[in-house]
Scaffold this active site. Structure first.
Site, mmCIF file in Angstrom:
data_model
loop_
_atom_site.group_PDB
_atom_site.id
_atom_site.type_symbol
_atom_site.label_atom_id
_atom_site.label_comp_id
_atom_site.label_asym_id
_atom_site.label_seq_id
_atom_site.Cartn_x
_atom_site.Cartn_y
_atom_site.Cartn_z
ATOM 1 N N ASP A 33 11.590 30.330 32.294
ATOM 2 C CA ASP A 33 11.994 30.219 33.931
ATOM 3 C C ASP A 33 13.429 30.549 34.187
ATOM 4 O O ASP A 33 13.944 30.571 35.197
ATOM 5 C CB ASP A 33 11.312 28.980 34.563
ATOM 6 C CG ASP A 33 11.974 27.938 34.011
ATOM 7 O OD1 ASP A 33 12.955 27.932 33.098
ATOM 8 O OD2 ASP A 33 11.502 26.651 34.460
ATOM 9 N N GLU A 35 15.828 28.277 33.257
ATOM 10 C CA GLU A 35 16.679 27.124 33.008
ATOM 11 C C GLU A 35 17.198 27.110 31.786
ATOM 12 O O GLU A 35 16.729 27.638 30.465
ATOM 13 C CB GLU A 35 15.581 25.958 33.119
ATOM 14 C CG GLU A 35 15.300 25.622 34.609
ATOM 15 C CD GLU A 35 14.453 24.431 34.828
ATOM 16 O OE1 GLU A 35 14.170 23.803 33.924
ATOM 17 O OE2 GLU A 35 14.153 24.110 36.052
ATOM 18 N N GLN A 87 38.981 30.067 43.488
ATOM 19 C CA GLN A 87 38.605 29.590 44.583
ATOM 20 C C GLN A 87 39.277 27.996 44.897
ATOM 21 O O GLN A 87 38.299 27.152 44.716
ATOM 22 C CB GLN A 87 37.244 29.445 44.574
ATOM 23 C CG GLN A 87 36.514 30.877 44.679
ATOM 24 C CD GLN A 87 34.860 31.035 44.929
ATOM 25 O OE1 GLN A 87 34.631 30.169 45.624
ATOM 26 N NE2 GLN A 87 34.380 31.652 44.387
ATOM 27 N N HIS A 122 44.075 29.131 36.500
ATOM 28 C CA HIS A 122 44.796 29.940 37.590
ATOM 29 C C HIS A 122 45.515 29.036 38.675
ATOM 30 O O HIS A 122 46.603 29.421 39.078
ATOM 31 C CB HIS A 122 43.523 30.889 38.432
ATOM 32 C CG HIS A 122 44.185 31.588 39.414
ATOM 33 N ND1 HIS A 122 44.904 32.655 39.047
ATOM 34 C CD2 HIS A 122 44.250 31.718 40.721
ATOM 35 C CE1 HIS A 122 45.231 33.372 40.333
ATOM 36 N NE2 HIS A 122 45.019 32.603 41.189
ATOM 37 N N ASP A 161 52.285 40.324 40.252
ATOM 38 C CA ASP A 161 52.178 39.757 41.572
ATOM 39 C C ASP A 161 53.157 38.326 41.333
ATOM 40 O O ASP A 161 53.491 38.195 40.240
ATOM 41 C CB ASP A 161 50.751 39.426 42.036
ATOM 42 C CG ASP A 161 50.086 38.451 41.176
ATOM 43 O OD1 ASP A 161 50.608 37.796 40.383
ATOM 44 O OD2 ASP A 161 48.815 38.349 41.202
ATOM 45 N N LYS A 184 51.687 42.564 45.392
ATOM 46 C CA LYS A 184 50.193 43.111 45.239
ATOM 47 C C LYS A 184 49.518 42.420 46.392
ATOM 48 O O LYS A 184 49.713 41.435 47.127
ATOM 49 C CB LYS A 184 49.707 42.407 44.076
ATOM 50 C CG LYS A 184 48.207 42.556 43.881
ATOM 51 C CD LYS A 184 47.477 41.907 42.627
ATOM 52 C CE LYS A 184 46.929 40.773 42.626
ATOM 53 N NZ LYS A 184 46.201 40.306 41.696
ATOM 54 N N ARG A 186 45.547 42.343 48.052
ATOM 55 C CA ARG A 186 44.140 42.523 47.639
ATOM 56 C C ARG A 186 43.384 42.936 48.615
ATOM 57 O O ARG A 186 43.110 42.415 49.566
ATOM 58 C CB ARG A 186 43.576 41.116 46.907
ATOM 59 C CG ARG A 186 42.124 41.292 46.396
ATOM 60 C CD ARG A 186 41.701 39.824 45.476
ATOM 61 N NE ARG A 186 42.058 40.014 44.492
ATOM 62 C CZ ARG A 186 41.505 40.773 43.167
ATOM 63 N NH1 ARG A 186 40.756 41.465 43.605
ATOM 64 N NH2 ARG A 186 42.113 40.791 42.086
ATOM 65 N N ASP A 210 49.655 38.563 32.688
ATOM 66 C CA ASP A 210 48.845 37.957 33.685
ATOM 67 C C ASP A 210 47.929 37.030 33.234
ATOM 68 O O ASP A 210 47.794 37.050 31.817
ATOM 69 C CB ASP A 210 48.082 39.104 34.635
ATOM 70 C CG ASP A 210 47.662 38.546 36.023
ATOM 71 O OD1 ASP A 210 48.126 37.517 36.283
ATOM 72 O OD2 ASP A 210 47.189 39.501 36.658
HETATM 73 C C1 R5P Z 1 45.206 36.910 40.526
HETATM 74 O O1 R5P Z 1 45.932 36.376 41.212
HETATM 75 C C2 R5P Z 1 44.744 36.935 39.079
HETATM 76 O O2 R5P Z 1 46.266 36.334 38.450
HETATM 77 C C3 R5P Z 1 44.540 38.064 38.338
HETATM 78 O O3 R5P Z 1 45.794 39.185 38.837
HETATM 79 C C4 R5P Z 1 43.477 38.745 38.952
HETATM 80 O O4 R5P Z 1 42.619 37.702 39.164
HETATM 81 C C5 R5P Z 1 42.702 39.846 38.291
HETATM 82 O O5 R5P Z 1 41.690 40.082 38.677
HETATM 83 P P1 R5P Z 1 41.040 41.702 38.511
HETATM 84 O O6 R5P Z 1 41.274 41.925 37.106
HETATM 85 O O7 R5P Z 1 39.708 41.741 39.074
HETATM 86 O O8 R5P Z 1 42.127 42.703 39.488
#
Ligand code: R5P
Length: 286
Positions: A33, A35, A87, A122, A161, A184, A186, A210
């Site tokens: 199922d 789980e 998030q 992050h 960024d 950058k 988004r 990054d």
């Molecule tokens: C965003 O602030 C993170 O540091 C990454 O640059 C980002 O999450 C990368 O996501 P993606 O590969 O989907 O562009």
């Protein structure tokens, strides 16, 4: 005793080897199922270290199961890649702060004496939602060491960024190179746009640092931009190779020379191990 969750088995094995500690035998499966099922088959010791990255929702369930199986033990929890850490804020009314919700769900399972470690999470603010001591480990010097072996031509370090600028500065310091960032914006979950900054990359090797590569959209846009500006070769260095869908294809179609990533997630590009970094942290609390 080291307990490796289903998404961090290889890393847990490497850490147990470095520390000379027992690696618990665990079983993971999914019921028909859907789980999740976990079992720590080895006899539990009084102090355990659970290592489990959480790139998928089911990994959070496995982690909760392991924490519950280890209740009443002194637990050190290592989440090398903490999913949902992006998030970390409420951006629109009515939204949850999902990273906080996850920490809140883990808190009662960690017990009074728990410890938490993450690697290049992050947003460090997420750590404040844990009730026990929580620390972030930095894998940038390990990535920089690997980059150093590439024999780069007049290298420059670029952050895609402002958010990753601290990491880029740190990497540049280790490489003895200059660094800068791209502006950058988004546009959606899969699309980003970038405005060039005043960076002279003509004829030079560029390394973009990054914290993570998810869809590859950010990095692919940065590679295209830097190559248009005349960069000789463009390398990527990232801690967390999430690499969803066709991310690798996007990066190579954009003209990347090579992708260097850590093993917080076990992928083919995970050539830099964070095991020594985590082992050192675990050793420090014993
Ligand atoms: C965003 O602030 C993170 O540091 C990454 O640059 C980002 O999450 C990368 O996501 P993606 O590969 O989907 O562009």
């Amino acid at each position: 005793m080291i307990i490796g969750g289903p998404s961090s088995q290889l890393l847990a094995g490497k850490i147990a080897t470095i520390l000379g500690q027992e690696l618990a035998l665990c079983e993971y499966k999914t019921f028909p199922d859907g789980e999740a099922y976990s079992q720590v088959a080895s006899e539990l010791e009084d102090e355990v270290t659970i290592i489990q990255s959480t790139p998928k929702d089911s990994d959070i369930i496995y982690l909760m199961q392991l924490l519950d199986a280890c209740r009443e033990k002194k637990i050190t929890l290592v989440i090398p890649y903490f999913g949902y850490a992006r998030q970390d804020k409420i951006f629109k009314p009515g939204e949850p702060m999902t990273a906080r919700a996850i920490a809140s769900a883990l808190n009662p399972l960690l017990g009074e004496e728990g410890n938490v470690y993450t690697v290049n999470i992050h947003a460090r603010s997420v750590l404040s939602h844990f009730r026990c001591p929580a620390e972030n480990l930095d894998a940038t010097p390990l990535l920089a060491e690997k980059v150093r072996t590439l024999a780069l031509h007049d290298p420059v370090v670029i952050s895609p960024d402002k958010g990753a600028m601290e990491m880029a500065k740190n990497a540049a310091m280790h490489l003895g190179a200059k660094c800068d960032y791209l502006e950058k914006t988004r546009l959606s979950g899969t699309e980003v746009s970038m405005t060039p900054k005043e960076i002279d990359v003509v004829g030079r090797d560029v390394v973009i640092f990054d914290d993570m590569i998810a869809t590859g959209g950010t990095m692919a846009t940065a590679i295209t931009l830097l190559r248009k500006q005349g960069a000789k070769r463009v390398f990527l260095a990232a801690v967390h190779p999430v690499l969803t869908g066709n991310a690798i294809l996007k990066l190579y179609r954009s003209g990347v020379e090579a992708v260097i990533a850590a093993d917080t997630l076990d992928r083919s590009v995970s050539t830099v191990s964070v095991a020594p970094l985590i082992a050192e942290a675990i050793r420090g609390i014993r």
